[in-house]
Design a protein around this motif. Structure first.
Motif, short mmCIF file in Angstrom:
data_model
loop_
_atom_site.label_atom_id
_atom_site.label_comp_id
_atom_site.label_asym_id
_atom_site.label_seq_id
_atom_site.Cartn_x
_atom_site.Cartn_y
_atom_site.Cartn_z
N LEU A 138 1.20 -1.25 -0.22
CA LEU A 138 -0.22 -0.12 0.38
C LEU A 138 0.60 1.32 -0.63
CD1 LEU A 138 -2.95 -0.90 2.28
CD2 LEU A 138 -2.67 -0.91 0.54
N ILE A 139 2.39 1.01 0.15
CA ILE A 139 2.72 2.51 0.92
C ILE A 139 3.96 2.16 -0.41
CG2 ILE A 139 4.14 3.78 1.77
CD1 ILE A 139 1.64 3.69 3.88
N PHE A 140 5.16 2.65 -1.16
CA PHE A 140 6.10 3.12 -1.68
C PHE A 140 7.39 4.19 -0.76
CE2 PHE A 140 8.28 3.45 -5.88
CZ PHE A 140 9.61 2.47 -5.49
N ASP A 141 8.12 4.20 -0.50
CA ASP A 141 8.86 5.16 0.75
C ASP A 141 9.98 4.67 -0.51
OD1 ASP A 141 6.94 5.56 2.41
OD2 ASP A 141 8.20 4.58 3.74
N LYS A 142 10.35 6.01 -0.56
CA LYS A 142 11.74 6.31 -1.87
C LYS A 142 12.46 7.59 -0.64
CE LYS A 142 10.79 6.11 -6.35
NZ LYS A 142 10.27 6.54 -7.32
N SER A 143 13.76 7.10 0.07
CA SER A 143 13.93 7.57 0.98
C SER A 143 15.43 8.36 0.55
CB SER A 143 13.94 7.01 2.26
OG SER A 143 12.96 6.75 2.89
N CYS A 144 16.02 9.05 1.25
CA CYS A 144 17.15 9.32 1.04
C CYS A 144 17.77 9.86 2.47
CB CYS A 144 17.70 10.67 -0.16
SG CYS A 144 17.53 9.76 -1.54
N PHE A 145 19.18 9.30 3.00
CA PHE A 145 19.68 9.46 3.57
C PHE A 145 21.70 10.64 3.91
CE2 PHE A 145 16.57 6.52 4.95
CZ PHE A 145 15.43 6.96 6.34
N LEU A 146 21.33 11.20 4.41
CA LEU A 146 22.61 12.14 4.63
C LEU A 146 23.61 10.54 5.30
CD1 LEU A 146 23.93 14.45 4.37
CD2 LEU A 146 23.63 14.99 6.29
#
Lengths: 239, 239
Positions: A138-146
């Motif tokens: 149901l949810i698609f998370d696209k993340s970027c972390f330092l």
DNA sequence: GCCGATTTGTCCGTATGTATC
DNA sequence: CGATACATACGGACAAATCGG
């Protein structure tokens, strides 16, 4: 949070949610609260201020502090405070499973900088996760972390809880989160990854998160299937 | 709002927006602000607290107060504070025209109560308005007001600004607004009223507004064409 | 590594103003 | 008019974190 004003805030908030102080009733006066918690005017006021800004009460001069919070009718998923996916899920009585699709180190280029707010040249860790509950993706998370802030992060940790890892093992404190909510057409990738039924649009929430150093260390774009998206918040004039 | 802390808040906020204090820089210390505004520690702190909760800055103990606000890149329509349609429009450099489709008195029944949060039996004024800008009908507002709070309201006023009328002529103060954002399928009525192109879903923002008496006097459901919807807000941990 | 200066965080106590009843 | 209740501001104290010498 180990402050007196915060204890008072929590106590009052919980009583409102429990219905001890019902909708449209008045909570005890400042003087009564001073007496109850053995503190001063200012400390009580700070608690009331936070309670006000979270939309639970409204102070009325000369009369008292009135409860304006009503229990939500919406079931589904609800967001609005800073909380982890698992906190939100358990609040909704759901089990979430997370599949990590992408886990890689990248260097921020112009297009990534434009999307995430990081600077060109920043070392980033890019993570893509799919959240499954109620028997569907149901949810698609696209993340970027330092990268410098998440040293030691592994795909296994990403599958459980990145925030628990950061706040626990790395001693980081998540503080502020600037959010933008929009609607976007589903891409071919969205359709491949999520169980979209015949929905062709998604609710997209972008989250830029700062730690206690004021460092912007995360940008996450959460792409929600529309029927499971619900966001609640409160705006207060003057404050 | 004629308080010292609020003046300080506004001054700092405007300087941040103007770029005088850029992203990731520190604003003057509390001591410097005390000196500048000739007030006490506590008054400055109150201003900083509001600035923090609005996502402009983040205080870091022992170091200073860091700016974390960046100018938004999004054009389109942006909401997030309490403001009138015309304020929002002019902020986006747009001319809005409003068409009033429905203006009637009703008595709240069970189904209306369910939708709006009013009580069965309440006398209400129901208003439906269509907002047109950029050459298209883009927002469909379905509102209910507590009749006792909007005596004297006419369709003509509804076509300009109901809030200006309420805050001006009726001396009411709008204070708190509880919001819920969801996505819904467009109905036949939506398609008839709005210029939806081939969009089949809408961004729906429900707004329950309280006046300074703590009375819930308005519920508005704003149905936005997705490409013109954008909502920004800030969440702060602990506060 | 320690100490002192700086800066934010919490709390106390007091005073005065404004609105309601 | 007086009692009650919230709103703003003052001034002082100490704690906690950071930074430079």
């Amino acid at each position: 949070m180990k402050a007196i004003y915060y204890d008072i805030y929590k106590a009052l908030r919980d009583k409102i949610i429990a219905g001890v102080y019902p909708y449209q009733s008045y909570i005890p006066s400042e003087l009564a609260l001073i007496d109850e918690y053995q503190c001063t005017h200012n400390t009580v006021r700070k608690a009331l201020q936070v309670l006000t800004m979270h939309g639970f009460v409204q102070p009325i001069r000369g009369k008292g502090v009135k409860v304006i919070w009503q229990p939500g009718k919406r079931t589904r998923f609800v967001l609005g405070d800073i909380e982890t996916m698992h906190e939100a899920a358990s609040r909704n009585g759901l089990e979430v499973s997370t599949q990590v699709r992408v886990f890689e180190r990248i260097v921020c280029d112009r297009s990534v900088a434009e999307l995430t707010g990081f600077r060109v040249g920043d070392e980033l860790v890019r993570v893509e996760r799919v959240r499954r509950f109620d028997g569907a993706n149901l949810i698609f998370d696209k993340s970027c972390f330092l990268a410098s802030c998440v040293e030691g992060l592994t795909p296994e940790i990403a599958a459980s809880s990145i925030f628990t890892f950061l706040e626990g093992e790395k001693g980081m404190t998540i503080t502020t989160s600037n959010r933008t909510i929009t609607m976007e057409y589903a891409t071919a990738e969205d359709r491949e990854v999520l169980d979209l039924l015949d929905f062709d649009m998604l609710a997209v929430m972008e989250n830029r998160t700062f730690n206690s150093e004021g460092i912007h260390f995360e940008t996450t774009q959460s792409r929600h299937r529309p029927d499971y998206f619900s966001f609640m918040t409160t705006a207060v004039r003057g404050y």
